[in-house]
Scaffold this active site. Structure first.
Site, PDB file in Angstrom:
ATOM      1  CG  ASN A   3      37.607  42.051  35.037  1.00  0.00           C
ATOM      2  OD1 ASN A   3      36.441  42.437  34.963  1.00  0.00           O
ATOM      3  ND2 ASN A   3      38.151  41.252  34.141  1.00  0.00           N
TER       4      ASN A   3
ATOM      5  CG  HIS B  77      42.188  41.818  37.707  1.00  0.00           C
ATOM      6  ND1 HIS B  77      42.509  40.619  38.298  1.00  0.00           N
ATOM      7  CD2 HIS B  77      41.271  41.543  36.779  1.00  0.00           C
ATOM      8  CE1 HIS B  77      41.801  39.667  37.728  1.00  0.00           C
ATOM      9  NE2 HIS B  77      41.031  40.197  36.811  1.00  0.00           N
TER      10      HIS B  77
ATOM     11  CB  CYS C  25      47.689  41.239  45.961  1.00  0.00           C
ATOM     12  SG  CYS C  25      47.711  42.818  45.132  1.00  0.00           S
TER      13      CYS C  25
END
Lengths: 350, 350
Positions: free
Chosen positions: A247, A249, A284
């Site tokens: 994803n 991430h 982030c």
């Protein structure tokens, strides 16, 4: 608030993505931590007695389904999972917690997919995200050691749950470390936190084990660091392709790596992490540039030879991603008979 | 020349540390590659028939000791080992090869310690280092898949050996990928390469399986890239604490991460690595600053929709650490029935 459990084919407990806390949902952050009036009580606990279940012929093995709410899974420390000290890295421990949490839902059937989401969560596009993580370590396993990770879930207020872990030495049953995370629901489309709908609460109810609290909330405030208060600032950090999951991430363990970057090498070599408390703020992106700040709270002139740091990981523009506190014990004074390090009160609960 | 097998308590096949090729030992690099007159022949092969040996109660399992010279070990793809494409990352494959190589020596008893060193190697302070690595991938496993890695060693000239790997899907026995490394001896004190002493050759002799060559030497020269020939230059890379092992060597899988940093994200998302050929030159240190260069050799306008890159990872001062070549196939055209991708000639040997 960080670390959504991803919701696609290959789930990873990962890092939070610009999540805003919606005041209309929560009132205040304090409200979440204080539990919003929910009492902790015992529930769940149907004994399945399915010991030593081996779910496949692979190398990750569910050794026990302890109860309807708790599983134990074995991991062997692989050669590439030890750090410069020759022991399982803290990132490895975090990875095992993540892996075991995913198996928890899959094995018990509480969740509908491999990402730890229930049917009602899927209907509402909700996923779990870590908002806090606490880890207490007594001894680190080394290469080729087998550890058994026990995982269960408890409530943490009206809108959160706690994933709990105990890692034991498989041979001796000694407790190596314990960990607990506060996880909240996030809408994966709006990226905003969500209340826990009644339907989801009901789904989870019978899987919760609230009688086994192993780590109490860390209420000690972690200060926000800045250029004037930080003793060390490590700049130029950024996620790499290998740090991100399906994803996009950043895997939560990477955040630990950035914290470690802010600590002098001499500490990393001569001390070992004894506890860690993290408060996740935001995620982030792959193209983010980051800084890791550390402030010394105590040095090795104290009586027990321990060291303590406050941490902050932030974007280059100063916006913070996480705050943390780490405590380190000198390896020179470390007694490897780990039960000397486990507080008496903790042992009773394990 | 890269990646010494470390020789302390927690061995990791790691990265080479400023190793100089001593001309008095080798003559020329070409000499190593050409085998210095050693013929490849069959040896070893005593059938032990110890199927499904489970060496401990952990999650990493030796599934078969195929012969005196070959073992098969199972790995489950863990949730944190998949990449943004949802499949086992190339770094994960490299880590499994390393882990299996270490178990090879330990299980067969060929080596005296967990680092893959023989008694005679220990006497002489010698360790193995990778000088070359080739990987061919047909299909990538995904989260929770179980793979079986078979490992054996063959000769590669007078002074080198080849570690060989076949990774199969445990359920179907389909070949997922194959890999082979040329490894040479290095003196861990002087950091210089060494001839293979006769005593060590004799120790290894009965464990070598030279009848099973799965990947031929890649003799196609990989050009040295520079600012004028590179299409992409990624700067500001550096090892982090979490990348280094007990000997302060960077784990070899990290080199792959740096190569991937030099490739556009659109390729990483839409293509998958089909083959990789690496020539290791020297190791970087924890405080090194690195650059990853990539040159496009072909683009997706060609008939088979594949892409090819040349790579170089170098210090900021231009001194090179490794050269590599990667080939990528479009995921859109990928047929997941992997046997369509395995060359007929290869299947016969597996």
């Amino acid at each position: 608030m960080v670390a959504p459990i991803i919701i696609t084919a290959a789930p990873i407990m990962c890092a939070f993505h610009n999540v805003m806390l919606p005041s209309q949902n929560y009132g205040t952050k304090k409200g979440i931590k204080q539990g919003l009036g929910v009492k902790r009580g015992s529930c769940g606990g149907l004994q399945i007695k399915a010991n030593a279940q081996n779910h496949h012929n692979g190398d990750d093995k569910i050794s026990k389904v302890v109860s309807k709410s708790s599983i134990r899974q074995n991991f062997t420390i692989r050669s590439y999972e030890v750090d410069a000290n020759g022991i399982a890295s803290v990132e490895t421990l975090m990875n095992y917690f993540q892996g075991s949490m995913i198996y928890h839902g899959k094995t018990l059937g509480a969740y509908n997919d491999v990402a730890g989401t229930t049917k009602e969560m899927i209907k509402r596009n909700l996923v779990w995200v870590y908002s806090e993580m606490q880890v207490l370590t007594y001894r680190y396993p080394k290469w080729d050691d087998v550890v058994e990770v026990e995982t269960w879930v408890s409530t943490a207020g009206m809108n959160a749950v706690r994933f709990n872990w105990i890692m034991r030495d498989f041979k001796t049953n000694q407790v190596l470390n314990t960990a607990s995370s506060v996880s909240v629901l996030m809408n994966k489309l709006t990226r905003r936190l969500s209340k826990m709908p009644e339907e989801i609460r009901r789904e989870l109810e019978s899987y919760l084990v609230n009688s086994r609290i192993i780590i109490e909330d860390d209420h000690k405030k972690i200060p926000k660091l800045d250029d004037t208060t930080a003793d060390y600032i490590c700049t130029g950090l950024r996620p790499q392709w290998s740090d991100i999951d399906v994803n996009f991430h950043v895997n939560n363990a990477k955040y630990i790596s950035w914290i470690l970057e802010g600590i002098p090498e001499s500490i990393l070599m001569n001390y070992e992490l004894s506890s860690m408390s993290l408060k996740f703020k935001r995620e982030c992106k792959i193209d983010s540039k980051l800084q890791s700040l550390a402030e010394v709270c105590s040095d090795n002139n104290n009586s027990n030879n321990n060291v303590e740091y406050n941490h902050m990981v932030r974007f280059e523009n100063g916006v913070e991603i996480l705050r943390g506190r780490t405590k380190w014990r000198s390896k020179l004074t470390h007694n490897f008979d780990i039960f000397n390090h486990v507080p008496e009160a903790s042992i009773k609960d394990l």
